[in-house]
Design a protein around this motif. Structure first.
Motif, mmCIF file in Angstrom:
data_model
loop_
_atom_site.group_PDB
_atom_site.id
_atom_site.type_symbol
_atom_site.label_atom_id
_atom_site.label_comp_id
_atom_site.label_asym_id
_atom_site.label_seq_id
_atom_site.Cartn_x
_atom_site.Cartn_y
_atom_site.Cartn_z
ATOM 1 N N GLU A 7 0.830 -1.290 -0.105
ATOM 2 C CA GLU A 7 0.088 0.162 0.191
ATOM 3 C C GLU A 7 1.079 1.172 0.005
ATOM 4 O O GLU A 7 1.940 1.354 0.775
ATOM 5 N N LYS A 8 0.304 2.189 -0.960
ATOM 6 C CA LYS A 8 1.234 3.467 -1.103
ATOM 7 C C LYS A 8 1.160 4.446 0.464
ATOM 8 O O LYS A 8 0.057 4.136 1.081
ATOM 9 N N LEU A 9 2.140 4.819 0.652
ATOM 10 C CA LEU A 9 1.968 5.798 1.859
ATOM 11 C C LEU A 9 1.292 7.208 1.471
ATOM 12 O O LEU A 9 1.367 7.884 0.417
ATOM 13 N N GLU A 10 0.246 7.564 2.474
ATOM 14 C CA GLU A 10 -0.259 8.841 2.052
ATOM 15 C C GLU A 10 0.511 10.048 2.992
ATOM 16 O O GLU A 10 0.444 10.039 4.038
ATOM 17 N N ILE A 11 1.391 10.783 2.326
ATOM 18 C CA ILE A 11 2.409 11.634 3.071
ATOM 19 C C ILE A 11 2.678 12.838 2.285
ATOM 20 O O ILE A 11 2.571 12.810 1.175
ATOM 21 N N SER A 12 2.714 13.972 2.907
ATOM 22 C CA SER A 12 3.053 15.157 2.412
ATOM 23 C C SER A 12 4.515 15.223 2.238
ATOM 24 O O SER A 12 5.211 14.798 2.962
ATOM 25 N N GLN A 13 5.013 16.470 1.337
ATOM 26 C CA GLN A 13 6.250 16.737 1.333
ATOM 27 C C GLN A 13 6.764 17.271 2.431
ATOM 28 O O GLN A 13 7.965 16.786 3.147
ATOM 29 N N ASP A 14 6.045 17.945 3.237
ATOM 30 C CA ASP A 14 6.461 18.579 4.633
ATOM 31 C C ASP A 14 6.506 17.480 5.704
ATOM 32 O O ASP A 14 7.310 17.263 6.655
ATOM 33 N N GLU A 79 20.172 9.388 -13.392
ATOM 34 C CA GLU A 79 20.095 10.008 -14.643
ATOM 35 C C GLU A 79 19.663 11.498 -14.870
ATOM 36 O O GLU A 79 20.133 12.440 -15.431
ATOM 37 N N ALA A 80 18.470 11.550 -14.319
ATOM 38 C CA ALA A 80 17.539 12.984 -14.373
ATOM 39 C C ALA A 80 18.284 13.773 -13.673
ATOM 40 O O ALA A 80 18.142 15.218 -13.908
ATOM 41 N N GLY A 81 19.222 13.837 -12.399
ATOM 42 C CA GLY A 81 19.717 14.903 -11.950
ATOM 43 C C GLY A 81 19.014 15.579 -11.048
ATOM 44 O O GLY A 81 19.176 16.912 -10.764
ATOM 45 N N LYS A 82 17.725 15.190 -10.567
ATOM 46 C CA LYS A 82 16.711 15.992 -9.830
ATOM 47 C C LYS A 82 17.001 15.455 -8.430
ATOM 48 O O LYS A 82 17.156 14.264 -8.040
ATOM 49 N N SER A 83 16.302 16.014 -7.472
ATOM 50 C CA SER A 83 16.135 15.828 -6.034
ATOM 51 C C SER A 83 14.981 15.131 -5.619
ATOM 52 O O SER A 83 14.176 15.297 -6.466
ATOM 53 N N ILE A 84 14.867 14.578 -4.540
ATOM 54 C CA ILE A 84 13.647 14.049 -3.917
ATOM 55 C C ILE A 84 12.637 15.142 -3.962
ATOM 56 O O ILE A 84 11.474 15.224 -4.385
ATOM 57 N N ASN A 85 13.014 16.440 -3.430
ATOM 58 C CA ASN A 85 12.006 17.215 -3.465
ATOM 59 C C ASN A 85 11.547 17.840 -4.724
ATOM 60 O O ASN A 85 10.338 18.173 -4.764
ATOM 61 N N GLN A 86 12.513 17.820 -5.703
ATOM 62 C CA GLN A 86 12.081 17.961 -7.154
ATOM 63 C C GLN A 86 11.030 17.264 -8.020
ATOM 64 O O GLN A 86 10.306 17.390 -8.429
ATOM 65 N N LEU A 87 11.249 15.892 -7.218
ATOM 66 C CA LEU A 87 10.373 14.882 -8.003
ATOM 67 C C LEU A 87 9.210 14.418 -6.976
ATOM 68 O O LEU A 87 8.354 13.473 -7.459
ATOM 69 N N PHE A 88 9.083 15.028 -6.086
ATOM 70 C CA PHE A 88 8.007 14.613 -4.838
ATOM 71 C C PHE A 88 6.589 14.695 -5.687
ATOM 72 O O PHE A 88 5.840 13.586 -5.371
ATOM 73 N N ASP A 89 6.065 15.473 -6.230
ATOM 74 C CA ASP A 89 4.908 15.658 -6.797
ATOM 75 C C ASP A 89 4.510 14.671 -7.699
ATOM 76 O O ASP A 89 3.168 14.124 -8.181
ATOM 77 N N GLN A 90 5.589 14.016 -8.285
ATOM 78 C CA GLN A 90 5.407 12.993 -9.559
ATOM 79 C C GLN A 90 5.336 11.591 -8.716
ATOM 80 O O GLN A 90 5.542 10.341 -9.296
ATOM 81 N N ALA A 91 6.032 11.569 -7.593
ATOM 82 C CA ALA A 91 6.504 10.289 -6.938
ATOM 83 C C ALA A 91 5.257 9.611 -5.976
ATOM 84 O O ALA A 91 4.349 10.363 -5.719
ATOM 85 N N THR A 92 5.230 8.176 -5.863
ATOM 86 C CA THR A 92 4.426 7.394 -5.147
ATOM 87 C C THR A 92 5.482 6.747 -3.920
ATOM 88 O O THR A 92 6.613 6.250 -4.285
ATOM 89 N N PHE A 93 5.078 6.961 -2.740
ATOM 90 C CA PHE A 93 6.073 6.458 -1.625
ATOM 91 C C PHE A 93 5.382 5.262 -1.217
ATOM 92 O O PHE A 93 4.220 5.111 -0.903
ATOM 93 N N TYR A 94 5.997 4.355 -0.622
ATOM 94 C CA TYR A 94 5.954 2.935 0.261
ATOM 95 C C TYR A 94 6.569 2.897 1.197
ATOM 96 O O TYR A 94 7.889 2.963 1.328
ATOM 97 N N ALA A 95 5.977 2.177 2.366
ATOM 98 C CA ALA A 95 6.907 2.174 3.630
ATOM 99 C C ALA A 95 7.866 0.958 3.417
ATOM 100 O O ALA A 95 7.684 0.000 2.419
#
Length: 98
Positions: A7-14, A79-95
């Motif tokens: 199950e994906k995590l429901e988590i905000s960037q903050d 390869e994309a050279g982006k940070s977690i913060n930059q990718l956050f909105d497109q990402a899905t997180f899992y415990a």
């Protein structure tokens, strides 16, 4: 290295920074790739590629090691050279479950 929860995590960037501080790791799926975000002995942080393994069967690092979570979340990796913060909105997180 834990296993990826179903199950994906429901988590905000903050909330991500506090989650990592408490749980020490999380999986992040973005753009068809999966990464393991984890600490190293509570001292350093790194991003690991879940499709590549070393001789011990552990994921291979795809970022530099940095000592703070703030640096870690802004660290470009892969390869994309982006940070977690930059990718956050497109990402899905899992415990990460043990």
């Amino acid at each position: 290295m834990g296993a990826k929860a179903e199950e994906k995590l429901e988590i905000s960037q903050d909330e991500l920074k506090m989650y990592l501080h408490a749980k020490h790791s999380v999986y992040m799926d973005v753009d068809g790739s999966s990464y393991y975000l984890t600490d190293v002995n509570d001292r350093y942080w790194r991003v690991q590629d879940t499709t590549k393994f070393n001789e011990k069967g552990h994921y291979v690092d795809c970022s530099e090691l940095v000592p703070t979570l703030s640096e870690f979340l802004d660290l470009p990796f892969g390869e994309a050279g982006k940070s977690i913060n930059q990718l956050f909105d497109q990402a899905t997180f899992y415990a990460s479950v043990k």
